[in-house]
Scaffold this motif. Structure first.
Motif, PDB file in Angstrom:
ATOM      1  N   CYS A  23      -0.473  -2.124  -6.909  1.00 60.50           N
ATOM      2  CA  CYS A  23      -1.885  -2.400  -6.650  1.00 60.50           C
ATOM      3  C   CYS A  23      -2.667  -2.771  -7.890  1.00 60.50           C
ATOM      4  O   CYS A  23      -3.890  -2.876  -7.833  1.00 60.50           O
ATOM      5  CB  CYS A  23      -2.525  -1.198  -5.964  1.00 60.50           C
ATOM      6  SG  CYS A  23      -1.917  -0.979  -4.287  1.00 60.50           S
ATOM      7  N   GLU A  24      -1.990  -2.980  -9.006  1.00 61.29           N
ATOM      8  CA  GLU A  24      -2.750  -3.109 -10.247  1.00 61.29           C
ATOM      9  C   GLU A  24      -3.735  -4.275 -10.253  1.00 61.29           C
ATOM     10  O   GLU A  24      -4.700  -4.259 -11.012  1.00 61.29           O
ATOM     11  CB  GLU A  24      -1.833  -3.155 -11.473  1.00 61.29           C
ATOM     12  CG  GLU A  24      -0.928  -4.353 -11.547  1.00 61.29           C
ATOM     13  CD  GLU A  24       0.072  -4.243 -12.712  1.00 61.29           C
ATOM     14  OE1 GLU A  24      -0.022  -3.296 -13.511  1.00 61.29           O
ATOM     15  OE2 GLU A  24       0.941  -5.111 -12.804  1.00 61.29           O
ATOM     16  N   GLY A  25      -3.532  -5.269  -9.389  1.00 61.66           N
ATOM     17  CA  GLY A  25      -4.463  -6.397  -9.385  1.00 61.66           C
ATOM     18  C   GLY A  25      -5.648  -6.212  -8.450  1.00 61.66           C
ATOM     19  O   GLY A  25      -6.484  -7.106  -8.339  1.00 61.66           O
ATOM     20  N   LEU A  26      -5.714  -5.084  -7.749  1.00 60.30           N
ATOM     21  CA  LEU A  26      -6.713  -4.967  -6.687  1.00 60.30           C
ATOM     22  C   LEU A  26      -8.098  -4.547  -7.167  1.00 60.30           C
ATOM     23  O   LEU A  26      -9.103  -4.956  -6.606  1.00 60.30           O
ATOM     24  CB  LEU A  26      -6.233  -3.981  -5.616  1.00 60.30           C
ATOM     25  CG  LEU A  26      -5.002  -4.421  -4.828  1.00 60.30           C
ATOM     26  CD1 LEU A  26      -4.651  -3.382  -3.777  1.00 60.30           C
ATOM     27  CD2 LEU A  26      -5.220  -5.771  -4.166  1.00 60.30           C
ATOM     28  N   VAL A  59      -4.137  -0.310   2.947  1.00 60.42           N
ATOM     29  CA  VAL A  59      -3.534  -1.296   3.849  1.00 60.42           C
ATOM     30  C   VAL A  59      -2.310  -1.955   3.191  1.00 60.42           C
ATOM     31  O   VAL A  59      -1.368  -2.359   3.873  1.00 60.42           O
ATOM     32  CB  VAL A  59      -4.586  -2.364   4.222  1.00 60.42           C
ATOM     33  CG1 VAL A  59      -3.979  -3.447   5.090  1.00 60.42           C
ATOM     34  CG2 VAL A  59      -5.759  -1.711   4.945  1.00 60.42           C
ATOM     35  N   ASP A  60      -2.326  -2.055   1.881  1.00 62.87           N
ATOM     36  CA  ASP A  60      -1.238  -2.730   1.176  1.00 62.87           C
ATOM     37  C   ASP A  60      -0.097  -1.793   0.791  1.00 62.87           C
ATOM     38  O   ASP A  60       0.950  -2.256   0.340  1.00 62.87           O
ATOM     39  CB  ASP A  60      -1.768  -3.364  -0.121  1.00 62.87           C
ATOM     40  CG  ASP A  60      -2.685  -4.545   0.163  1.00 62.87           C
ATOM     41  OD1 ASP A  60      -2.751  -4.952   1.336  1.00 62.87           O
ATOM     42  OD2 ASP A  60      -3.318  -5.043  -0.780  1.00 62.87           O
ATOM     43  N   GLY A 202     -11.331  -5.900  -2.038  1.00 61.37           N
ATOM     44  CA  GLY A 202      -9.929  -5.839  -1.644  1.00 61.37           C
ATOM     45  C   GLY A 202      -9.041  -6.786  -2.427  1.00 61.37           C
ATOM     46  O   GLY A 202      -8.087  -7.321  -1.886  1.00 61.37           O
ATOM     47  N   GLY A 203      -9.362  -7.017  -3.682  1.00 59.87           N
ATOM     48  CA  GLY A 203      -8.549  -7.912  -4.483  1.00 59.87           C
ATOM     49  C   GLY A 203      -8.867  -9.372  -4.198  1.00 59.87           C
ATOM     50  O   GLY A 203      -8.108 -10.251  -4.575  1.00 59.87           O
ATOM     51  N   VAL A 205      -9.982 -10.793  -0.948  1.00 59.26           N
ATOM     52  CA  VAL A 205     -10.130 -11.259   0.431  1.00 59.26           C
ATOM     53  C   VAL A 205     -11.285 -10.595   1.160  1.00 59.26           C
ATOM     54  O   VAL A 205     -11.688 -11.038   2.216  1.00 59.26           O
ATOM     55  CB  VAL A 205      -8.865 -11.000   1.257  1.00 59.26           C
ATOM     56  CG1 VAL A 205      -7.804 -12.003   0.918  1.00 59.26           C
ATOM     57  CG2 VAL A 205      -8.390  -9.586   1.076  1.00 59.26           C
ATOM     58  N   TYR A 208     -11.519  -3.928   3.574  1.00 59.84           N
ATOM     59  CA  TYR A 208     -10.761  -3.550   4.771  1.00 59.84           C
ATOM     60  C   TYR A 208     -11.522  -2.446   5.472  1.00 59.84           C
ATOM     61  O   TYR A 208     -11.954  -1.498   4.846  1.00 59.84           O
ATOM     62  CB  TYR A 208      -9.363  -3.071   4.399  1.00 59.84           C
ATOM     63  CG  TYR A 208      -8.489  -4.195   3.937  1.00 59.84           C
ATOM     64  CD1 TYR A 208      -7.638  -4.851   4.819  1.00 59.84           C
ATOM     65  CD2 TYR A 208      -8.551  -4.647   2.633  1.00 59.84           C
ATOM     66  CE1 TYR A 208      -6.854  -5.903   4.396  1.00 59.84           C
ATOM     67  CE2 TYR A 208      -7.767  -5.705   2.190  1.00 59.84           C
ATOM     68  CZ  TYR A 208      -6.921  -6.321   3.083  1.00 59.84           C
ATOM     69  OH  TYR A 208      -6.152  -7.365   2.669  1.00 59.84           O
TER      70      TYR A 208
ATOM     71  N   ARG B 108      -1.385 -14.180  -1.720  1.00 61.82           N
ATOM     72  CA  ARG B 108      -2.038 -14.340  -3.009  1.00 61.82           C
ATOM     73  C   ARG B 108      -1.165 -13.824  -4.140  1.00 61.82           C
ATOM     74  O   ARG B 108      -0.482 -12.827  -3.990  1.00 61.82           O
ATOM     75  CB  ARG B 108      -3.391 -13.635  -2.999  1.00 61.82           C
ATOM     76  CG  ARG B 108      -4.398 -14.364  -2.102  1.00 61.82           C
ATOM     77  CD  ARG B 108      -5.590 -13.515  -1.782  1.00 61.82           C
ATOM     78  NE  ARG B 108      -5.166 -12.252  -1.222  1.00 61.82           N
ATOM     79  CZ  ARG B 108      -5.708 -11.088  -1.552  1.00 61.82           C
ATOM     80  NH1 ARG B 108      -6.664 -11.030  -2.422  1.00 61.82           N
ATOM     81  NH2 ARG B 108      -5.260  -9.980  -0.989  1.00 61.82           N
ATOM     82  N   GLN B 110      -0.735 -12.593  -8.200  1.00 59.41           N
ATOM     83  CA  GLN B 110      -1.504 -11.840  -9.181  1.00 59.41           C
ATOM     84  C   GLN B 110      -1.220 -12.417 -10.547  1.00 59.41           C
ATOM     85  O   GLN B 110      -0.073 -12.724 -10.841  1.00 59.41           O
ATOM     86  CB  GLN B 110      -1.059 -10.395  -9.068  1.00 59.41           C
ATOM     87  CG  GLN B 110      -1.107  -9.603 -10.322  1.00 59.41           C
ATOM     88  CD  GLN B 110      -0.674  -8.167 -10.037  1.00 59.41           C
ATOM     89  OE1 GLN B 110      -1.088  -7.544  -9.087  1.00 59.41           O
ATOM     90  NE2 GLN B 110       0.181  -7.659 -10.887  1.00 59.41           N
ATOM     91  N   LEU B 127      -0.059 -10.230  -5.183  1.00 55.50           N
ATOM     92  CA  LEU B 127      -1.228  -9.379  -5.382  1.00 55.50           C
ATOM     93  C   LEU B 127      -1.195  -8.270  -4.332  1.00 55.50           C
ATOM     94  O   LEU B 127      -1.198  -8.545  -3.138  1.00 55.50           O
ATOM     95  CB  LEU B 127      -2.510 -10.203  -5.242  1.00 55.50           C
ATOM     96  CG  LEU B 127      -3.799  -9.462  -5.542  1.00 55.50           C
ATOM     97  CD1 LEU B 127      -3.885  -9.091  -7.017  1.00 55.50           C
ATOM     98  CD2 LEU B 127      -5.004 -10.301  -5.156  1.00 55.50           C
ATOM     99  N   GLY B 128      -1.132  -7.031  -4.789  1.00 57.51           N
ATOM    100  CA  GLY B 128      -1.082  -5.914  -3.845  1.00 57.51           C
ATOM    101  C   GLY B 128       0.334  -5.598  -3.370  1.00 57.51           C
ATOM    102  O   GLY B 128       0.519  -4.698  -2.553  1.00 57.51           O
ATOM    103  N   ARG B 131       3.783  -5.486   0.843  1.00 58.90           N
ATOM    104  CA  ARG B 131       3.148  -5.225   2.133  1.00 58.90           C
ATOM    105  C   ARG B 131       1.881  -6.068   2.270  1.00 58.90           C
ATOM    106  O   ARG B 131       1.559  -6.555   3.354  1.00 58.90           O
ATOM    107  CB  ARG B 131       2.842  -3.729   2.314  1.00 58.90           C
ATOM    108  CG  ARG B 131       2.425  -3.434   3.737  1.00 58.90           C
ATOM    109  CD  ARG B 131       2.429  -1.945   4.076  1.00 58.90           C
ATOM    110  NE  ARG B 131       1.752  -1.748   5.337  1.00 58.90           N
ATOM    111  CZ  ARG B 131       0.803  -0.840   5.550  1.00 58.90           C
ATOM    112  NH1 ARG B 131       0.431  -0.027   4.574  1.00 58.90           N
ATOM    113  NH2 ARG B 131       0.233  -0.734   6.726  1.00 58.90           N
ATOM    114  N   ALA B 132       1.175  -6.267   1.164  1.00 59.40           N
ATOM    115  CA  ALA B 132      -0.005  -7.136   1.189  1.00 59.40           C
ATOM    116  C   ALA B 132       0.430  -8.550   1.560  1.00 59.40           C
ATOM    117  O   ALA B 132      -0.229  -9.244   2.346  1.00 59.40           O
ATOM    118  CB  ALA B 132      -0.686  -7.126  -0.170  1.00 59.40           C
ATOM    119  N   ASN B 135       1.196  -8.624   5.241  1.00 59.58           N
ATOM    120  CA  ASN B 135      -0.032  -8.591   6.037  1.00 59.58           C
ATOM    121  C   ASN B 135      -0.625  -9.990   6.127  1.00 59.58           C
ATOM    122  O   ASN B 135      -1.096 -10.409   7.186  1.00 59.58           O
ATOM    123  CB  ASN B 135      -1.048  -7.626   5.431  1.00 59.58           C
ATOM    124  CG  ASN B 135      -0.648  -6.168   5.607  1.00 59.58           C
ATOM    125  OD1 ASN B 135       0.203  -5.843   6.438  1.00 59.58           O
ATOM    126  ND2 ASN B 135      -1.233  -5.291   4.820  1.00 59.58           N
TER     127      ASN B 135
END
Ligand SMILES: Cc1cc2nc3c(=O)[nH]c(=O)nc-3n(C[C@H](O)[C@H](O)[C@H](O)COP(=O)(O)OP(=O)(O)OC[C@H]3O[C@@H](n4cnc5c(N)ncnc54)[C@H](O)[C@@H]3O)c2cc1C
Ligand code: SF4
Ligand code: SF4
Lengths: 366, 463
Positions: A23-26, A59-60, A202-203, A205, A208, B108, B110, B127-128, B131-132, B135
């Motif tokens: 998740c580091e880019g979120l 969600v991710d 949410g990065g 988009v 959520y 997307r 990263q 990015l994420g 799972r991202a 989705n």
């Protein structure tokens, strides 16, 4: 072992996330986490207040419940965040106000509104309260300007003092070295990040909310609420300047600056809180800190009431409803001020401090 | 939802979704059957982080270039030549376009944040995470009108003369248990979660394997296809296996159970003996060999042993290292023979020659006079606390699969292409990966062949 169970859980999650880092880019939480290998209470409170609850990392995440690793960062950080408000509240004796916040706020709001109505009724006779007053100085038939100014300045100054003391305690815990100063560049960066809600997306988009489909509306409603509040505050400040510098008395005509600012702000304060409330109703319960529902809704309701009574006052100020509406509006604003340091309002202040800290860390790391 | 589709996609991961989207964009009606419940949709793809694609110049997200030729050489090196050159080169050339195509499907990338992985040139990061990425693919597929069913495990395939006719489901969906379609895309993963099947090749040792990804990749579709005459490709014992923490769950522990500390210490088996050169090559190139090495040790267990001087040199780990103030104390906690472990460490320390340590290159810190040697990054283990991670083989995915051609069309045992059956992803990875692995290729295989399979299946169905 940490001070509270939720901090223990936050520590567990940050350890999981630190060995994952997907998740580091979120948002800012994850890069800030990566700068650490172990987490003190202060670190966890800092991370919790950096989180904007956009929901993306839930969600991710491949380890969200029902996975046995049970990773739910938004919810855990939301609870930790709410607990941090109480932990840093000033004076400490009032930190209990956070526990049953919805109730506390509604009682304070009801009492202040009632006090204004009865106050107006007691000081003035019936005809004044329900009379039709127009032209400059109309409001002051009900309450002298100086009394109004004194009362609200006192409430406002108290709120400021309590907020400054709380955020100082928070800053002490999250800064290194302890009590280290914030530099101008970092503060400026944080103002920009807070002003555009940089991490509530949410990065990229959008936020959520009810499911895995992102929408950006929470960000929009938050902007309406925040800028609505700022505009209303600006309206009051301009009006005060008018009064003392130009000797021009409220109410002002609709095209005058305080009214224009107040109207725009009022609209924001009506649509924004309603939108946030609706989003909250739809939000996936897995992301919510249910125990703090009262606090969130209480604050949203106070802002909404302030906006609504203000707008009603504007529209009906030339009718007999003006007196009661003025009492309601002043009651709402008064309650908003005195409960500020003990309700959801503080989230903005702590988040800002956390953003300053983050900007500072980034600069030192670069 | 109609009862007959143009294209039926079995699976729910990257390969399946790329196929479904590409078939739908090709004008076909498409149904995706995912055997897992919604949360677990997307099998191993949920656990991925990046994808390897060739590109001629640096982009916003990648430093560059990473030419087709260089990708090919990397593939040749890791597989030791066990790859289908025509297919592999085709995949590599298509991978260039996939970088953009996948973004058009809503995924997307990263900007590479540096960090602990040195893959910023060859691999793009989602990015994420995976799972991202999934989705986003599901959102796009649904928006385009692809039907998706979860909890829809396919239990039988009706195939006649190399033609797919229908699939049967365990759980009836909307009153139907049989789904007919004009073309099939099989993208249901490998058989790594099927311990019984693994045992056929690995014997009882497979009981000690941990499966890093989804418990739903049981290879049932692969088995049905092979049983019905589709040509098999690949060595069943070949797979992607790494050493992961022995305390990890049996299934689905994902990326966070891995250890990248091997180069900083030594690795011993349950007899406290070293068994391989820990300094052979740079992580992550050699990351994938340790799964097999540990699988070959007694009881499929080993211990990475290091000391307190290096703890901050590698990624933080989910499970904390086991610690002892003395080697004997550590051995006690690991249930190893303390005398044997002390001997191994003393001998190792005595063999270490002075050098300049640099874990980013193949440095000159070596051992002398022991076997196996440690040819790089050899430093004495002497500063307490002594630390250890217990590790077991962690299976990522298997390489036995269905033979396909450049159109992702399956070939029958006699070498003839099937009429209407296509395969993509793990289920046909063995065409390209005879053995070995280079980070990010799983997703390349899935996206490239998924896109081709979907396109070709739609073309067939609409003819
Ligand atoms: C921890 C981990 C990390 C990884 N990291 C990377 C990485 O960073 N980069 C990379 O390139 N690769 C990575 N891989 C490998 C990568 O995950 C796979 O190569 C890739 O996901 C394969 O995609 P796929 O679509 O073929 O299979 P999967 O994504 O596994 O999808 C297979 C699907 O088939 C479904 N299925 C199975 N049987 C049936 C049935 N009978 N009926 C219906 N549905 C069925 C499953 O539920 C699943 O959804 C990683 C793997 C793991 C385990
Ligand atoms: S939230 Fe989940 S995916 Fe994101 S960093 Fe943490 S463990 Fe990884
Ligand atoms: S801001 Fe969003 S992505 Fe970041 S921690 Fe909070 S919920 Fe997760």
């Amino acid at each position: 072992m940490h001070g509270t169970r939720i901090l223990d859980e936050a520590d567990r999650l940050m350890t999981v996330c630190n060995s994952c880092r997907y998740c580091e880019g979120l948002c800012a939480v994850f890069p800030a986490m990566e700068m650490r290998r172990a987490f003190s209470d202060g670190d966890l409170n800092y991370l919790a207040n950096l989180c904007h609850s956009c929901g993306a990392c839930y969600v991710d995440c491949q380890f969200s419940p029902p996975h046995e690793f049970n990773v739910n960062v938004p919810k855990t950080l939301a609870i930790a965040r709410a607990e941090s408000y109480a932990a840093y509240a000033w004076p400490r004796a009032l930190s209990g106000a956070f526990a049953r916040n919805g109730l506390v706020i509604s009682i304070v709001a009801a009492l202040s509104m009632a006090a204004f109505i009865f106050g107006f009724a007691a000081v003035n006779d019936r005809n004044v309260l329900f009379g039709v007053h127009t032209g400059p100085g109309a409001f002051y038939k009900l309450m002298p300007h100086n009394a109004m100014a004194a009362l609200f300045s006192a409430a406002f100054l108290y709120a400021m003092l309590a907020l400054v003391m709380s955020v100082r305690a928070f800053w002490r815990d999250i800064s290194t070295p302890i009590g280290g100063r914030a530099d101008g560049g970092s503060i400026f960066q944080a103002i920009r990040d807070a002003g555009e809600l940089r991490y509530l997306h949410g990065g990229g988009v959008g936020c959520y909310n009810e499911d895995e489909k992102p929408t950006d509306r929470r960000k929009l409603y938050h902007h309406l609420t925040f800028y609505g509040f700022v505009l209303c505050f600006a309206a009051t400040s301009v009006a005060t300047l008018y009064h003392y510098l130009l000797a021009r008395e409220a109410p002002y005509p609709w095209w005058d600056l305080p009214v224009v600012l107040g109207t725009l702000g009022g609209i924001g304060l009506i649509i924004g809180p309603v939108g946030l409330f609706m989003a909250k109703l739809r939000r996936d319960p897995a992301l919510l800190d249910e125990n703090r529902y009262g606090m969130d809704v209480g604050f949203i309701a106070m802002l909404f009431l302030t906006g609504l009574t203000g707008m009603a006052l504007l529209v009906l100020r030339e009718t007999a409803a003006m007196g009661p509406l003025l009492a309601l509006h002043l009651g709402a604003v008064f309650a908003l001020f005195v409960t500020m340091p003990y309700g959801k309002f503080v989230h903005g202040i702590y988040r800002f401090a956390a953003l300053v800290r983050y900007a500072q860390e980034r600069r030192t790391a670069a | 939802m109609s009862s007959k589709y143009d294209v039926l996609v079995i699976g729910g991961g990257n390969a399946a979704l790329c196929a479904a989207i590409s078939a739908r964009r090709g004008g076909a009606s498409v149904l995706v059957l995912e055997g897992a419940p919604k949360f677990y949709r997307g099998g191993n793809t949920r656990h991925t982080r990046n994808m390897r694609c060739a590109h001629d110049a640096a982009t916003e997200i990648l430093t560059g270039p990473y030419t087709e030729e260089e990708f090919w050489e990397d593939l040749l090196r890791v597989t030791g030549g066990q790859t289908d050159e025509v297919l592999a080169r085709h995949m590599i050339s298509e991978s260039k376009d996939i970088l953009n195509w996948i973004v058009e499907q809503g995924v997307r990338w990263q900007p590479s944040l540096g960090g602990t992985l040195s893959l910023g040139r060859t691999n793009s990061f989602f990015l994420g995470g995976g799972r991202a990425m999934l989705n986003a693919l599901y959102l796009t597929a649904e928006r385009l009108g692809v039907d998706v069913e979860y909890d829809a495990e396919v239990t039988d395939l009706v195939i006649e003369d190399g033609m797919f006719l229908a699939a049967r489901l365990k759980r009836p969906i909307r009153g139907e248990t049989e789904i007919r379609a004009t073309a099939l895309v099989a993208a249901a993963g490998g058989f790594e979660a099927n311990i019984e099947w693994l045992k056929q090749y690995w014997g009882e040792a497979a009981d000690n394997f941990l499966i890093r990804g989804t418990p739903y990749n049981r290879g049932s579709i692969l088995k049905m296809l092979l049983d019905k005459g589709v040509q098999e490709v690949g060595d069943p014992t070949q797979c992607h296996a790494v050493a992961i923490d022995a305390r990890a769950p049996k299934f689905d522990g994902g990326i966070i159970t891995r250890h990248d500390s091997v180069v900083f210490g030594i690795v011993v088996n349950k007899h406290a003996q070293r068994f391989y050169d820990e300094g052979e090559d740079i992580w992550p190139k050699r990351y994938a060999i340790w799964g097999r090495l540990v699988a070959a040790q007694p009881d499929q267990i080993a211990y990475i042993i290091f000391d307190s001087t290096v703890v901050t040199s590698f990624m933080p780990t989910l499970f904390p290292p086991i610690a002892g103030q003395t080697v004997a104390e550590l051995a006690g906690k690991l249930e190893l023979d303390p005398i044997a472990l002390e001997k191994t460490i003393t001998e190792f320390n005595a063999a270490v020659r002075p050098g300049t340590f640099d874990h980013t290159i193949l440095d000159d810190c070596v051992t002398e006079g022991i076997s196996p040697p440690k040819t790089h990054w050899a430093r004495k283990i002497e500063t307490p606390p002594y630390l250890a991670y217990p590790v077991r083989p962690g299976i990522t995915f298997t390489y036995l699969g269905t033979r396909v051609n450049k159109e992702a069309r399956m070939l029958m045992a006699d070498g003839k292409p099937t009429g209407n059956m296509f395969a993509a992803g793990e289920i046909m990875a063995g065409n390209v990966l005879g053995k070995g692995y280079a980070a990010g290729m799983g997703m390349t295989i899935g996206s490239v062949f998924g896109r081709i399979a979907g396109r070709e299946a739609a073309k067939h169905a609409r003819n």
